[in-house]
Enzyme design. Structure first.
Site, PDB file in Angstrom:
ATOM      1  N   LYS A  23      49.878   1.611  16.964  1.00  0.00           N
ATOM      2  CA  LYS A  23      50.287   0.254  15.898  1.00  0.00           C
ATOM      3  C   LYS A  23      48.856  -0.338  15.408  1.00  0.00           C
ATOM      4  O   LYS A  23      47.952  -1.347  14.843  1.00  0.00           O
ATOM      5  CB  LYS A  23      50.630  -1.794  16.362  1.00  0.00           C
ATOM      6  CG  LYS A  23      52.036  -1.304  16.311  1.00  0.00           C
ATOM      7  CD  LYS A  23      52.991  -2.119  17.284  1.00  0.00           C
ATOM      8  CE  LYS A  23      54.640  -1.823  17.359  1.00  0.00           C
ATOM      9  NZ  LYS A  23      55.215  -2.877  19.162  1.00  0.00           N
ATOM     10  N   ASP A  53      56.460 -10.536  14.964  1.00  0.00           N
ATOM     11  CA  ASP A  53      57.795  -9.051  15.194  1.00  0.00           C
ATOM     12  C   ASP A  53      58.735  -9.660  14.885  1.00  0.00           C
ATOM     13  O   ASP A  53      59.559  -9.396  14.888  1.00  0.00           O
ATOM     14  CB  ASP A  53      57.984  -9.253  16.587  1.00  0.00           C
ATOM     15  CG  ASP A  53      57.258  -8.334  17.187  1.00  0.00           C
ATOM     16  OD1 ASP A  53      57.174  -6.812  16.744  1.00  0.00           O
ATOM     17  OD2 ASP A  53      56.898  -7.703  18.463  1.00  0.00           O
ATOM     18  N   GLN A  72      54.992  -6.204  23.452  1.00  0.00           N
ATOM     19  CA  GLN A  72      55.327  -5.092  23.715  1.00  0.00           C
ATOM     20  C   GLN A  72      56.394  -5.835  24.299  1.00  0.00           C
ATOM     21  O   GLN A  72      56.414  -6.220  25.583  1.00  0.00           O
ATOM     22  CB  GLN A  72      54.469  -4.222  23.260  1.00  0.00           C
ATOM     23  CG  GLN A  72      55.147  -3.119  23.802  1.00  0.00           C
ATOM     24  CD  GLN A  72      55.632  -2.927  21.930  1.00  0.00           C
ATOM     25  OE1 GLN A  72      55.091  -2.944  21.223  1.00  0.00           O
ATOM     26  NE2 GLN A  72      56.536  -1.927  22.029  1.00  0.00           N
TER      27      GLN A  72
HETATM   28  N1  GUN Z   1      59.824  -2.954  22.278  1.00  0.00           N
HETATM   29  C1  GUN Z   1      60.462  -2.148  21.061  1.00  0.00           C
HETATM   30  N2  GUN Z   1      60.136  -2.231  19.634  1.00  0.00           N
HETATM   31  C2  GUN Z   1      59.409  -2.624  19.578  1.00  0.00           C
HETATM   32  C3  GUN Z   1      58.730  -3.706  18.705  1.00  0.00           C
HETATM   33  O1  GUN Z   1      59.406  -4.072  17.644  1.00  0.00           O
HETATM   34  N3  GUN Z   1      58.507  -5.197  19.100  1.00  0.00           N
HETATM   35  C4  GUN Z   1      58.114  -5.223  20.333  1.00  0.00           C
HETATM   36  N4  GUN Z   1      56.801  -6.608  20.456  1.00  0.00           N
HETATM   37  N5  GUN Z   1      58.426  -4.405  21.021  1.00  0.00           N
HETATM   38  C5  GUN Z   1      59.411  -3.495  21.222  1.00  0.00           C
END
Ligand code: GUN
Length: 292
Positions: free
Chosen positions: A52, A119, A96
């Protein structure tokens, strides 16, 4: 069979976003700034968060990575969320998941300012998504819809079976595919661990979304000839032929299913890059939502 190449589609999106950032710069507008909070040292989470941050660099966004040990308390994490909510330099941020067991994930996601919740996990954004109101869409489901759209996959009137009912993929995606929109207008069956006759249900689907985190779960005998297959699985399995010692495995037995279906996403290079692209789209949108 044709490959639904998430890597290539995500690259197109990244290029569009890069141009949009250049445009903002030449208009004297702020460059979007995404922050990511990572707790612990889980290899998978670290890989995703690093990807990211790298995507931000490529597009020209500013980014910050904030790391904590597994031992961080819920209060410390909530204090950081409040700090990011109030920091005008930060336009959007993510925490995350998963978080360590002693931290209540719902409490943390609910503490995020919905206008910075890129998100799309905050109940306000999820509620707006259900009502088809402007909001941040959750990144993985939005990435899958974007992949279908940009590859001209017809969804209207199709029977879609989603396997897995997680809060961040299966459940929101089942709603998004059933909404009156394009992509959308599917007749969706959301299946899970208590579903009866799962195999039979999947084998009738025009579109299969596998999101249960069980490597190789979907086999050729479960797939109708000509179906569209989207594999959300990304499980790390030991692989001595790889330098890292592991390989990413999807929920679909790719080789045998590929022979029967019309389109299929690879793992890696399918849904993963699209999730990151959606997060970047949301981050750029956060500027408009907050009038920046
Ligand atoms: N864990 C797995 N996929 C995601 C996501 O798209 N965002 C976040 N914050 N955590 C994750």
């Amino acid at each position: 069979m044709q490959l639904l190449d998430g890597k290539a589609t995500a690259q197109d999106i990244r290029e569009e976003l890069r141009v949009a950032v250049e445009q903002r710069k030449s208009n004297g507008q702020k460059v979007p700034h995404l922050a990511a909070v990572l707790v612990g040292n889980d290899g998978g989470s670290l890989t995703y968060v690093n990807a990211k941050v790298k995507a931000c660099e490529q597009i020209g966004f500013d980014s910050s990575l904030i790391r904590y040990e597994d031992s961080v308390t819920e209060d410390e994490l909530l204090a950081k969320v409040h700090e990011l909510n109030n920091d005008d330099e930060i336009d959007g941020f993510i925490v995350q998941l998963p978080l360590p067991e002693h931290i209540d994930e719902l409490k943390v996601t609910q503490a995020i300012d919905p206008l910075k919740d890129v998100d799309g996990f905050h109940p306000e954004n999820l509620g707006k998504m259900v009502l088809n109101l402007p909001c941040f869409l959750p990144a993985t489901p939005a990435g899958i819809l974007e992949l279908l759209k940009r590859n001209n996959i017809e969804t209207e009137g199709k029977d879609c079976v989603v396997i897995g009912r997680s809060n961040i993929v299966g459940t929101p995606l089942s709603i998004m595919l059933g909404r009156s929109s394009n992509p959308g207008n599917c007749t969706v069956t959301l299946t899970h661990s208590r579903t009866k006759n799962l195999k039979e249900k999947v084998s009738q689907a025009d579109i299969i979304i596998a999101a249960i985190g069980k490597p190789g779960f979907v086999t050729a005998d479960m797939v109708k000839e000509g179906a569209v297959v989207v594999d959300v699985g990304t499980t790390r399995v030991p692989d001595s032929t790889k330098k890292s010692g592991w390989a990413l495995k999807g929920d679909v037995k790719f080789d045998e299913v590929a022979e029967k279906c019309s389109f299929i996403t690879p793992v890696p290079g399918g849904v993963g890059p699209m999730t990151i692209a959606s997060l970047m789209i949301n981050t750029l949108r956060s500027m408009d939502l907050r009038g920046k």
